[in-house]
Design a protein around this motif. Structure first.
Motif, PDB file in Angstrom:
ATOM      1  N   VAL A   1      51.136  56.266  17.450  1.00  0.00           N
ATOM      2  CA  VAL A   1      51.429  54.848  17.687  1.00  0.00           C
ATOM      3  C   VAL A   1      50.390  54.149  18.553  1.00  0.00           C
ATOM      4  O   VAL A   1      50.397  52.924  18.653  1.00  0.00           O
ATOM      5  N   MET A   2      49.490  54.896  19.190  1.00  0.00           N
ATOM      6  CA  MET A   2      48.525  54.296  20.124  1.00  0.00           C
ATOM      7  C   MET A   2      47.495  53.439  19.389  1.00  0.00           C
ATOM      8  O   MET A   2      47.281  53.587  18.183  1.00  0.00           O
ATOM      9  N   ASN A   3      46.864  52.557  20.131  1.00  0.00           N
ATOM     10  CA  ASN A   3      45.773  51.741  19.619  1.00  0.00           C
ATOM     11  C   ASN A   3      44.468  52.366  20.110  1.00  0.00           C
ATOM     12  O   ASN A   3      44.221  52.410  21.316  1.00  0.00           O
ATOM     13  N   PRO A   4      43.600  52.836  19.196  1.00  0.00           N
ATOM     14  CA  PRO A   4      42.351  53.468  19.628  1.00  0.00           C
ATOM     15  C   PRO A   4      41.259  52.457  19.997  1.00  0.00           C
ATOM     16  O   PRO A   4      40.265  52.809  20.616  1.00  0.00           O
ATOM     17  N   ASP A   5      41.458  51.186  19.626  1.00  0.00           N
ATOM     18  CA  ASP A   5      40.468  50.139  19.926  1.00  0.00           C
ATOM     19  C   ASP A   5      40.874  49.429  21.214  1.00  0.00           C
ATOM     20  O   ASP A   5      41.537  48.386  21.182  1.00  0.00           O
ATOM     21  N   VAL A   6      40.470  49.990  22.343  1.00  0.00           N
ATOM     22  CA  VAL A   6      40.910  49.492  23.640  1.00  0.00           C
ATOM     23  C   VAL A   6      39.899  48.500  24.206  1.00  0.00           C
ATOM     24  O   VAL A   6      38.703  48.793  24.258  1.00  0.00           O
ATOM     25  N   VAL A   7      40.387  47.353  24.627  1.00  0.00           N
ATOM     26  CA  VAL A   7      39.559  46.392  25.349  1.00  0.00           C
ATOM     27  C   VAL A   7      39.540  46.861  26.789  1.00  0.00           C
ATOM     28  O   VAL A   7      40.590  47.083  27.394  1.00  0.00           O
ATOM     29  N   VAL A   8      38.342  47.052  27.335  1.00  0.00           N
ATOM     30  CA  VAL A   8      38.203  47.548  28.705  1.00  0.00           C
ATOM     31  C   VAL A   8      37.244  46.656  29.482  1.00  0.00           C
ATOM     32  O   VAL A   8      36.503  45.869  28.906  1.00  0.00           O
ATOM     33  N   CYS A   9      37.276  46.826  30.780  1.00  0.00           N
ATOM     34  CA  CYS A   9      36.287  46.187  31.645  1.00  0.00           C
ATOM     35  C   CYS A   9      35.790  47.263  32.599  1.00  0.00           C
ATOM     36  O   CYS A   9      36.309  48.378  32.628  1.00  0.00           O
ATOM     37  N   ASN A  10      34.756  46.929  33.371  1.00  0.00           N
ATOM     38  CA  ASN A  10      34.294  47.872  34.384  1.00  0.00           C
ATOM     39  C   ASN A  10      34.555  47.282  35.765  1.00  0.00           C
ATOM     40  O   ASN A  10      34.806  46.083  35.888  1.00  0.00           O
ATOM     41  N   PRO A  11      34.514  48.098  36.791  1.00  0.00           N
ATOM     42  CA  PRO A  11      34.885  47.634  38.131  1.00  0.00           C
ATOM     43  C   PRO A  11      34.058  46.462  38.646  1.00  0.00           C
ATOM     44  O   PRO A  11      34.535  45.679  39.459  1.00  0.00           O
ATOM     45  N   GLU A  12      32.832  46.298  38.157  1.00  0.00           N
ATOM     46  CA  GLU A  12      31.968  45.225  38.646  1.00  0.00           C
ATOM     47  C   GLU A  12      32.184  43.902  37.925  1.00  0.00           C
ATOM     48  O   GLU A  12      31.675  42.868  38.359  1.00  0.00           O
TER      49      GLU A  12
END
Length: 154
Positions: A6-17
């Protein structure tokens, strides 16, 4: 049923900076309410709309204040100055790195775990999403909606 079903493999991410302003735009553009903060493919935090909204909280004024006749003239000027300070503060917030507001203690789940386990973690900790990790690397994300859709397929 397992999380990987059920998971979505296309994850929108950001980095700490990334700036808080950039992250707010990412949330809006992708029509999502939160995202993992990732560094070298590893989840180091998570940030949500709720974290951004907390930046706008104004402390409650306690006690009753009644102006004296001389202060009646001062009050509108004081309020204008407070509004200018608030606008300046909001501009400053948008340029800060997201690592200043992200949650660092992130609950994660394995792709082989059951959706029941994912549901239990989400419910117990009152969260909306779980990063899916394998060998400490982010491979997907599962949300409340993903679990509900999975249950609908049973």
């Amino acid at each position: 049923m397992e999380v990987k079903d059920v998971m979505n493999p296309d994850v929108v991410v950001c980095n700490p900076e990334d700036t808080i302003g950039d992250v707010a735009r990412m949330l809006k553009q992708n029509n999502i309410s939160g995202l993992p903060v990732v560094e070298n493919d590893r989840v180091v935090g998570i940030v949500s709309e709720g974290d951004l909204l907390k930046l706008l909280e104004v402390p409650e004024h306690t006690g009753l204040w009644l102006p004296s006749p001389f202060e009646v003239i001062e009050v509108p000027i004081r309020e204008l100055i407070n509004w200018e300070d608030t606008k300046r503060m909001l501009d400053d917030i948008g340029s800060k790195p997201v690592e200043e507001i992200m949650k660092k203690n992130v609950y994660t789940i394995s792709p082989e775990d059951s959706i029941e386990k994912a549901s239990e973690i989400i419910t117990r900790h009152k969260i909306n999403r779980l990063p899916v990790v394998e060998d400490d690397k982010l491979i997907g994300i599962v949300t409340r909606g993903d679990i509900i859709r999975g249950l609908g397929k049973l």
